[in-house]
Motif scaffolding. Structure first.
Motif, PDB file in Angstrom:
ATOM      1  N   LYS A 172      41.440  62.757  32.623  1.00  0.00           N
ATOM      2  CA  LYS A 172      40.228  61.955  32.789  1.00  0.00           C
ATOM      3  C   LYS A 172      39.973  61.770  34.284  1.00  0.00           C
ATOM      4  N   PRO A 173      38.770  62.002  34.757  1.00  0.00           N
ATOM      5  CA  PRO A 173      38.454  61.639  36.142  1.00  0.00           C
ATOM      6  C   PRO A 173      38.641  60.134  36.333  1.00  0.00           C
ATOM      7  N   LEU A 174      39.332  59.756  37.414  1.00  0.00           N
ATOM      8  CA  LEU A 174      39.709  58.362  37.634  1.00  0.00           C
ATOM      9  C   LEU A 174      39.253  57.896  39.009  1.00  0.00           C
ATOM     10  N   SER A 175      39.118  56.592  39.141  1.00  0.00           N
ATOM     11  CA  SER A 175      38.747  56.000  40.413  1.00  0.00           C
ATOM     12  C   SER A 175      39.766  54.926  40.781  1.00  0.00           C
ATOM     13  N   LEU A 176      39.457  54.155  41.820  1.00  0.00           N
ATOM     14  CA  LEU A 176      40.312  53.066  42.286  1.00  0.00           C
ATOM     15  C   LEU A 176      39.472  51.807  42.456  1.00  0.00           C
ATOM     16  N   ALA A 177      40.067  50.663  42.116  1.00  0.00           N
ATOM     17  CA  ALA A 177      39.386  49.382  42.306  1.00  0.00           C
ATOM     18  C   ALA A 177      40.421  48.291  42.471  1.00  0.00           C
ATOM     19  N   GLY A 178      40.011  47.203  43.114  1.00  0.00           N
ATOM     20  CA  GLY A 178      40.886  46.054  43.317  1.00  0.00           C
ATOM     21  C   GLY A 178      40.436  45.275  44.531  1.00  0.00           C
ATOM     22  N   ARG A 179      41.404  44.834  45.327  1.00  0.00           N
ATOM     23  CA  ARG A 179      41.077  44.092  46.550  1.00  0.00           C
ATOM     24  C   ARG A 179      41.879  44.650  47.711  1.00  0.00           C
ATOM     25  N   VAL A 180      41.343  44.456  48.916  1.00  0.00           N
ATOM     26  CA  VAL A 180      42.067  44.784  50.136  1.00  0.00           C
ATOM     27  C   VAL A 180      42.016  43.569  51.055  1.00  0.00           C
ATOM     28  N   LEU A 181      43.049  43.425  51.863  1.00  0.00           N
ATOM     29  CA  LEU A 181      43.095  42.378  52.875  1.00  0.00           C
ATOM     30  C   LEU A 181      42.795  43.025  54.221  1.00  0.00           C
ATOM     31  N   VAL A 182      41.759  42.522  54.874  1.00  0.00           N
ATOM     32  CA  VAL A 182      41.208  43.146  56.076  1.00  0.00           C
ATOM     33  C   VAL A 182      41.389  42.223  57.274  1.00  0.00           C
ATOM     34  N   ARG A 183      41.841  42.805  58.398  1.00  0.00           N
ATOM     35  CA  ARG A 183      41.981  42.034  59.639  1.00  0.00           C
ATOM     36  C   ARG A 183      40.641  41.995  60.364  1.00  0.00           C
ATOM     37  N   ASN A 184      40.215  40.779  60.712  1.00  0.00           N
ATOM     38  CA  ASN A 184      38.966  40.586  61.446  1.00  0.00           C
ATOM     39  C   ASN A 184      39.254  39.601  62.575  1.00  0.00           C
ATOM     40  N   GLY A 185      39.701  40.129  63.719  1.00  0.00           N
ATOM     41  CA  GLY A 185      40.129  39.264  64.802  1.00  0.00           C
ATOM     42  C   GLY A 185      41.386  38.515  64.403  1.00  0.00           C
ATOM     43  N   SER A 186      41.324  37.197  64.470  1.00  0.00           N
ATOM     44  CA  SER A 186      42.467  36.378  64.061  1.00  0.00           C
ATOM     45  C   SER A 186      42.461  36.076  62.565  1.00  0.00           C
ATOM     46  N   ARG A 187      41.423  36.522  61.880  1.00  0.00           N
ATOM     47  CA  ARG A 187      41.280  36.244  60.447  1.00  0.00           C
ATOM     48  C   ARG A 187      41.750  37.432  59.615  1.00  0.00           C
ATOM     49  N   ILE A 188      42.329  37.127  58.459  1.00  0.00           N
ATOM     50  CA  ILE A 188      42.638  38.137  57.448  1.00  0.00           C
ATOM     51  C   ILE A 188      41.843  37.766  56.207  1.00  0.00           C
ATOM     52  N   GLU A 189      40.937  38.638  55.790  1.00  0.00           N
ATOM     53  CA  GLU A 189      39.981  38.341  54.732  1.00  0.00           C
ATOM     54  C   GLU A 189      40.195  39.256  53.533  1.00  0.00           C
ATOM     55  N   SER A 190      39.950  38.701  52.347  1.00  0.00           N
ATOM     56  CA  SER A 190      40.043  39.467  51.106  1.00  0.00           C
ATOM     57  C   SER A 190      38.679  40.046  50.754  1.00  0.00           C
ATOM     58  N   ARG A 191      38.655  41.343  50.410  1.00  0.00           N
ATOM     59  CA  ARG A 191      37.400  41.986  50.014  1.00  0.00           C
ATOM     60  C   ARG A 191      37.608  42.795  48.741  1.00  0.00           C
ATOM     61  N   LEU A 192      36.619  42.734  47.871  1.00  0.00           N
ATOM     62  CA  LEU A 192      36.639  43.565  46.673  1.00  0.00           C
ATOM     63  C   LEU A 192      36.326  45.005  47.038  1.00  0.00           C
ATOM     64  N   VAL A 193      37.011  45.925  46.369  1.00  0.00           N
ATOM     65  CA  VAL A 193      36.774  47.344  46.579  1.00  0.00           C
ATOM     66  C   VAL A 193      36.681  48.031  45.227  1.00  0.00           C
ATOM     67  N   SER A 194      35.675  48.865  45.064  1.00  0.00           N
ATOM     68  CA  SER A 194      35.552  49.716  43.879  1.00  0.00           C
ATOM     69  C   SER A 194      34.908  51.020  44.322  1.00  0.00           C
ATOM     70  N   LEU A 195      35.680  52.092  44.287  1.00  0.00           N
ATOM     71  CA  LEU A 195      35.128  53.386  44.675  1.00  0.00           C
ATOM     72  C   LEU A 195      34.127  53.833  43.619  1.00  0.00           C
ATOM     73  N   GLU A 196      32.906  54.011  43.994  1.00  0.00           N
ATOM     74  CA  GLU A 196      31.860  54.365  43.035  1.00  0.00           C
ATOM     75  C   GLU A 196      31.816  55.871  42.800  1.00  0.00           C
ATOM     76  N   GLU A 197      32.992  56.472  42.733  1.00  0.00           N
ATOM     77  CA  GLU A 197      33.109  57.891  42.432  1.00  0.00           C
ATOM     78  C   GLU A 197      34.504  58.144  41.886  1.00  0.00           C
ATOM     79  N   ASP A 198      34.653  59.228  41.163  1.00  0.00           N
ATOM     80  CA  ASP A 198      35.959  59.623  40.639  1.00  0.00           C
ATOM     81  C   ASP A 198      36.676  60.446  41.703  1.00  0.00           C
ATOM     82  N   VAL A 199      37.911  60.064  42.004  1.00  0.00           N
ATOM     83  CA  VAL A 199      38.624  60.701  43.111  1.00  0.00           C
ATOM     84  C   VAL A 199      39.991  61.252  42.705  1.00  0.00           C
ATOM     85  N   ALA A 200      40.391  61.078  41.449  1.00  0.00           N
ATOM     86  CA  ALA A 200      41.735  61.498  41.041  1.00  0.00           C
ATOM     87  C   ALA A 200      41.735  61.901  39.569  1.00  0.00           C
ATOM     88  N   LEU A 201      42.798  62.597  39.179  1.00  0.00           N
ATOM     89  CA  LEU A 201      42.962  63.018  37.784  1.00  0.00           C
ATOM     90  C   LEU A 201      44.435  63.332  37.545  1.00  0.00           C
TER      91      LEU A 201
END
Length: 449
Positions: free
Chosen positions: A131-160
């Protein structure tokens, strides 16, 4: 049993869209928050001060993967409704899949690039192949002195995950048992891409440079679109039916109900598929903390809270096994639900489910008064079944509770099937529960109104 109506189909299609918007537990909570925000609920962070008032609508979130919402009745002190108490449903936001490891790429052999993953929950492994598969979840991103949580969902199939050709394993149809460390590594490239590709894809989806991604909770996603199908539109099939069908139907019921005599509560927890024993799982302090803070913010004493919990009622919502047409011998002869027969009450002598005679009587009584059908599930006596979150949450905050769910086929497959009518029937049953005036006197007496 009846026939499937246009409204049944429309409700099931809304469920399909809810699931499409929820490729990970983090997205499920974000999707639910959209429903709550639109209905006028106020977000109260756990780290903030809570000020509540009668008639108020609120919700709080833990880890961005579990959410609890509540509505305060305007007549909590009216003797007609009994003492201060809660009426709750609880479902879960996660589903079995594969989680990406911290170092996510495996190079080779030859030019291949693969993903390094491990199982999250007890999925049916073979349903993830080819089955063509994708990835989704959250990533923690550094923004200066801040570490922020962001949702991620690849809007394409990238693995099988490719199967091995039958010519190279003639016995594959006799004893297919893939090794998760060897056979379940998804292919990302056959040679055109190099190491670092996954980090680049994830960073692009998060809108940052790869070096700013500090950590990730990412999962494989089957993006096959759910659908209502069948010559009579009897079936709904989609990834993550377990347990997003219950999360959706209980949320719709919660938002449609109007009970002035109690605090109505909707819970959706993370990590049920891996035991619930996390800071955001049903076995955590999340529910206990929330109910305690609600009572305190409403001016109730600790004694009031303890008395209120004794008179409260929880409906633990997690899907049930519908009778399989090709293997009916796997089921109890007298206690097996069918598709489109309505919500299922689940019970087990080993107490893997929280249902007992008292809680069954209460829930079935509410449904009977509302004219909503109820089915029964019990495991075949020589087979060990699964468990769910009701008993686990009761370890932290104990109250009368019943386990229910929508009947479905292929539980823990990457693409599961339920009955179209059951979606609307579950909403009707759970709305009746939220609307009911349930007055409990220990385990000796309950009055339904």
């Amino acid at each position: 049993m009846g026939n499937t109506t246009e409204q049944d189909v429309a409700t099931a299609e809304e469920l399909v869209e809810f699931i499409r918007q929820s490729p990970s537990m983090f997205h499920t909570v974000a999707t639910a928050r959209g429903y709550l925000d639109e209905a006028g609920f106020t977000y109260l962070p756990e780290s903030g001060t809570w000020l509540l008032e009668p008639g108020g609508r609120y919700y709080t979130v833990r880890n961005n993967s579990s959410v609890i919402a509540w509505r305060v009745g305007c007549a909590l002190d009216d003797p007609e409704h009994g003492d201060f108490h809660f009426q709750l449903t609880a479902s879960h936001a996660d589903s079995p899949t594969f989680k990406l490891k911290a170092n996510p790429e495996l190079e080779g052999p030859e030019g291949y690039l693969r993903l390094d993953v491990e199982a999250y929950g007890g999925m049916i492994d073979y349903t993830w192949f080819d089955k063509p598969l994708s990835l989704a979840g959250r990533v923690l991103v550094r923004n200066g002195s801040r570490i922020e949580s962001r949702l991620v969902s690849l809007e394409e199939d990238v693995a099988l995950i490719p199967s091995l050709a039958i010519h190279l394993d003639r016995k594959t149809n006799e004893s297919f048992s893939p090794n998760r460390a060897r056979d379940l590594c998804p292919v990302v490239s056959a040679g055109d891409l190099s190491a670092g590709t996954v980090d680049a894809l994830v960073a692009e989806a998060a809108g940052v440079e790869p070096g700013r991604v500090m950590a990730r909770d990412l999962f494989l996603v089957n993006r096959q679109r759910g659908r209502v199908w069948g010559a009579a539109s009897e079936f709904v099939s989609t990834p993550k039916l377990d347990d997003l069908a219950c999360a959706f139907t209980s949320l719709k019921a919660f938002l449609a109900s109007d009970n002035e005599g109690c605090v109505s509560v909707w819970c959706c927890f993370d990590n049920e598929e891996v035991g619930s024993n996390t800071k955001q799982g049903a076995m955590s302090t999340f529910l206990r903390d929330t109910l305690g803070r609600i009572a305190e913010a409403l001016g109730r004493t600790n004694e009031d809270l303890r008395r209120g919990l004794a008179g409260s009622f929880l409906v633990s919502c997690d899907n049930a096994h519908a009778l399989h047409p090709n293997q009916p011998d796997r089921y109890d002869a007298a206690n097996h639900p069918v598709l489109n027969g309505g919500i299922v009450v689940k019970e087990a002598a080993n107490q893997k489910y929280c249902t007992d005679a008292f809680s069954r009587a209460v829930f079935e009584g509410v449904c009977a008064d509302a004219g909503v059908p109820v089915q029964t599930f019990a495991n075949r006596s020589d087979m060990v079944g699964g468990s769910t979150l009701g008993n686990l949450s009761n370890v932290q905050v104990s109250m009368h509770a019943v386990d229910v769910g929508l009947p479905q086929l292929a539980m823990h497959s990457s693409f599961e099937t339920g009955g179209t009518r059951d979606v609307a029937l579950a909403i009707a049953a759970l709305t009746a529960f939220f609307d009911a005036n349930i007055r409990i006197a220990d385990a000796d007496l309950v009055v339904l109104g």
